[in-house]
Design an enzyme around this catalytic site. Structure first.
Site, PDB file in Angstrom:
ATOM      1  N   PRO A  19       0.791  -1.232   0.000  1.00  0.00           N
ATOM      2  CA  PRO A  19       0.000   0.000   0.000  1.00  0.00           C
ATOM      3  C   PRO A  19       0.825   1.284   0.000  1.00  0.00           C
ATOM      4  O   PRO A  19       1.840   1.379   0.705  1.00  0.00           O
ATOM      5  CB  PRO A  19      -0.796  -0.089   1.310  1.00  0.00           C
ATOM      6  N   ASN A  20       0.364   2.218  -0.794  1.00  0.00           N
ATOM      7  CA  ASN A  20       0.903   3.585  -0.887  1.00  0.00           C
ATOM      8  C   ASN A  20       2.237   3.699  -1.615  1.00  0.00           C
ATOM      9  O   ASN A  20       2.729   4.805  -1.835  1.00  0.00           O
ATOM     10  CB  ASN A  20       1.023   4.237   0.513  1.00  0.00           C
ATOM     11  N   ARG A  27       5.558  10.999  -2.314  1.00  0.00           N
ATOM     12  CA  ARG A  27       5.199  10.655  -0.934  1.00  0.00           C
ATOM     13  C   ARG A  27       6.408  10.823  -0.007  1.00  0.00           C
ATOM     14  O   ARG A  27       7.416  10.114  -0.174  1.00  0.00           O
ATOM     15  CB  ARG A  27       4.753   9.184  -0.904  1.00  0.00           C
ATOM     16  N   TYR A  32      11.387   8.547   1.786  1.00  0.00           N
ATOM     17  CA  TYR A  32      11.399   7.475   0.770  1.00  0.00           C
ATOM     18  C   TYR A  32      12.165   7.823  -0.507  1.00  0.00           C
ATOM     19  O   TYR A  32      12.266   6.985  -1.406  1.00  0.00           O
ATOM     20  CB  TYR A  32       9.951   7.095   0.417  1.00  0.00           C
ATOM     21  N   ASN A  84       8.051  -5.723  -0.572  1.00  0.00           N
ATOM     22  CA  ASN A  84       7.937  -4.566   0.308  1.00  0.00           C
ATOM     23  C   ASN A  84       6.463  -4.484   0.691  1.00  0.00           C
ATOM     24  O   ASN A  84       5.638  -3.972  -0.073  1.00  0.00           O
ATOM     25  CB  ASN A  84       8.399  -3.272  -0.370  1.00  0.00           C
ATOM     26  N   ALA A  87       2.994  -0.772   4.946  1.00  0.00           N
ATOM     27  CA  ALA A  87       2.390  -0.763   6.290  1.00  0.00           C
ATOM     28  C   ALA A  87       1.911  -2.144   6.725  1.00  0.00           C
ATOM     29  O   ALA A  87       1.883  -2.459   7.932  1.00  0.00           O
ATOM     30  CB  ALA A  87       1.232   0.231   6.326  1.00  0.00           C
ATOM     31  N   GLU A 108      12.267  -9.769   2.445  1.00  0.00           N
ATOM     32  CA  GLU A 108      11.523  -8.574   2.863  1.00  0.00           C
ATOM     33  C   GLU A 108      12.401  -7.348   2.642  1.00  0.00           C
ATOM     34  O   GLU A 108      13.562  -7.346   3.080  1.00  0.00           O
ATOM     35  CB  GLU A 108      11.188  -8.721   4.362  1.00  0.00           C
ATOM     36  N   HIS A 110      12.595  -2.863   2.615  1.00  0.00           N
ATOM     37  CA  HIS A 110      12.015  -1.554   2.904  1.00  0.00           C
ATOM     38  C   HIS A 110      12.978  -0.493   2.426  1.00  0.00           C
ATOM     39  O   HIS A 110      14.199  -0.653   2.569  1.00  0.00           O
ATOM     40  CB  HIS A 110      11.780  -1.369   4.413  1.00  0.00           C
ATOM     41  N   SER A 112      13.084   2.594   3.711  1.00  0.00           N
ATOM     42  CA  SER A 112      13.582   3.267   4.918  1.00  0.00           C
ATOM     43  C   SER A 112      14.048   2.231   5.941  1.00  0.00           C
ATOM     44  O   SER A 112      13.708   1.048   5.833  1.00  0.00           O
ATOM     45  CB  SER A 112      12.459   4.126   5.525  1.00  0.00           C
ATOM     46  N   ARG A 117      12.754   4.332  12.998  1.00  0.00           N
ATOM     47  CA  ARG A 117      11.584   5.206  12.835  1.00  0.00           C
ATOM     48  C   ARG A 117      10.637   5.026  14.030  1.00  0.00           C
ATOM     49  O   ARG A 117      11.054   4.603  15.088  1.00  0.00           O
ATOM     50  CB  ARG A 117      10.915   4.906  11.487  1.00  0.00           C
TER      51      ARG A 117
HETATM   52  C1  DQA Z   1       8.132   0.966   4.072  1.00  0.00           C
HETATM   53  C2  DQA Z   1       8.142   1.201   5.582  1.00  0.00           C
HETATM   54  C3  DQA Z   1       6.753   1.017   6.185  1.00  0.00           C
HETATM   55  O1  DQA Z   1       6.780   1.249   7.593  1.00  0.00           O
HETATM   56  C4  DQA Z   1       5.777   2.005   5.557  1.00  0.00           C
HETATM   57  O2  DQA Z   1       4.477   1.765   6.051  1.00  0.00           O
HETATM   58  C5  DQA Z   1       5.804   2.002   4.078  1.00  0.00           C
HETATM   59  C6  DQA Z   1       7.091   1.838   3.383  1.00  0.00           C
HETATM   60  C7  DQA Z   1       9.494   1.277   3.425  1.00  0.00           C
HETATM   61  O3  DQA Z   1       9.700   0.856   2.285  1.00  0.00           O
HETATM   62  O4  DQA Z   1      10.328   1.949   4.023  1.00  0.00           O
HETATM   63  O5  DQA Z   1       4.797   2.200   3.419  1.00  0.00           O
HETATM   64  O6  DQA Z   1       7.831  -0.406   3.836  1.00  0.00           O
END
Ligand code: DQA
Length: 158
Positions: A19-20, A27, A32, A84, A87, A108, A110, A112, A117
């Site tokens: 998501p997102n 964003r 990011y 990835n 959330a 997995e 990410h 960030s 965080r």
């Molecule tokens: C994320 C880190 C997650 O906590 C966040 O909700 C994201 C992006 C990252 O790629 O850093 O949407 O997965």
């Protein structure tokens, strides 16, 4: 980083974005970066070509169920998943169970560093069922996952 990977025998990789992540580029660029999702996928496609990966496919979804189905359907079609979960990482038992249900290894990733965080991001409910986690390196988190997956497939085919 030069890995010197023999380009023969590498296989099919699925990259899943949660998501997102479709909003990347605009964003929270301070968190990011400024690369769009398309730009990230293009970098992965280029690196995959260099590494001799036969097939690399991408899916982004804002829906948990779509990601669960993509993971379920990966069985028999893909040799590795780079995920990835965004959330969903922090609370989706459905995603975790889907990963546990299939034999396809998952890395997995990410963009960030989730561990430096907010506290609610420190916990990954999928971490115990994936092969490993790479975070904090922006697009290089994905690239490193691709290189590791390729190297692993290469070793396993020997
Ligand atoms: C994320 C880190 C997650 O906590 C966040 O909700 C994201 C992006 C990252 O790629 O850093 O949407 O997965």
């Amino acid at each position: 980083m030069e890995l010197n990977i023999d380009a023969t025998n590498t296989k099919r990789i699925l990259v899943l974005h949660g998501p997102n992540l479709n909003l990347l580029g605009t964003r929270e660029p301070e968190v990011y970066g400024t690369l769009t999702l398309n730009a990230i996928n293009e970098k992965l496609r280029e690196r995959a070509k260099e590494l001799g990966v036969d097939e690399i496919e991408f899916l982004q979804s804002n829906f948990e169920g779509a990601l669960v189905e993509a993971i379920q359907n990966a069985r028999g079609h893909y040799d590795f998943i780079i995920l990835n979960a965004a959330a969903l990482t922090h609370y989706s038992i459905a995603l975790r169970d889907a990963i546990s249900a299939i034999p396809v290894p998952v890395i997995e990733v990410h963009l960030s560093n989730i561990h430096r965080r907010e506290e609610f991001r420190h916990k990954s409910v999928i971490a115990p069922v994936v092969m490993g986690q790479i975070c904090g390196f922006g697009v290089d988190s994905y690239i490193a996952a691709l290189e590791i997956a390729t190297r692993k497939l290469q070793r396993d085919s020997k």
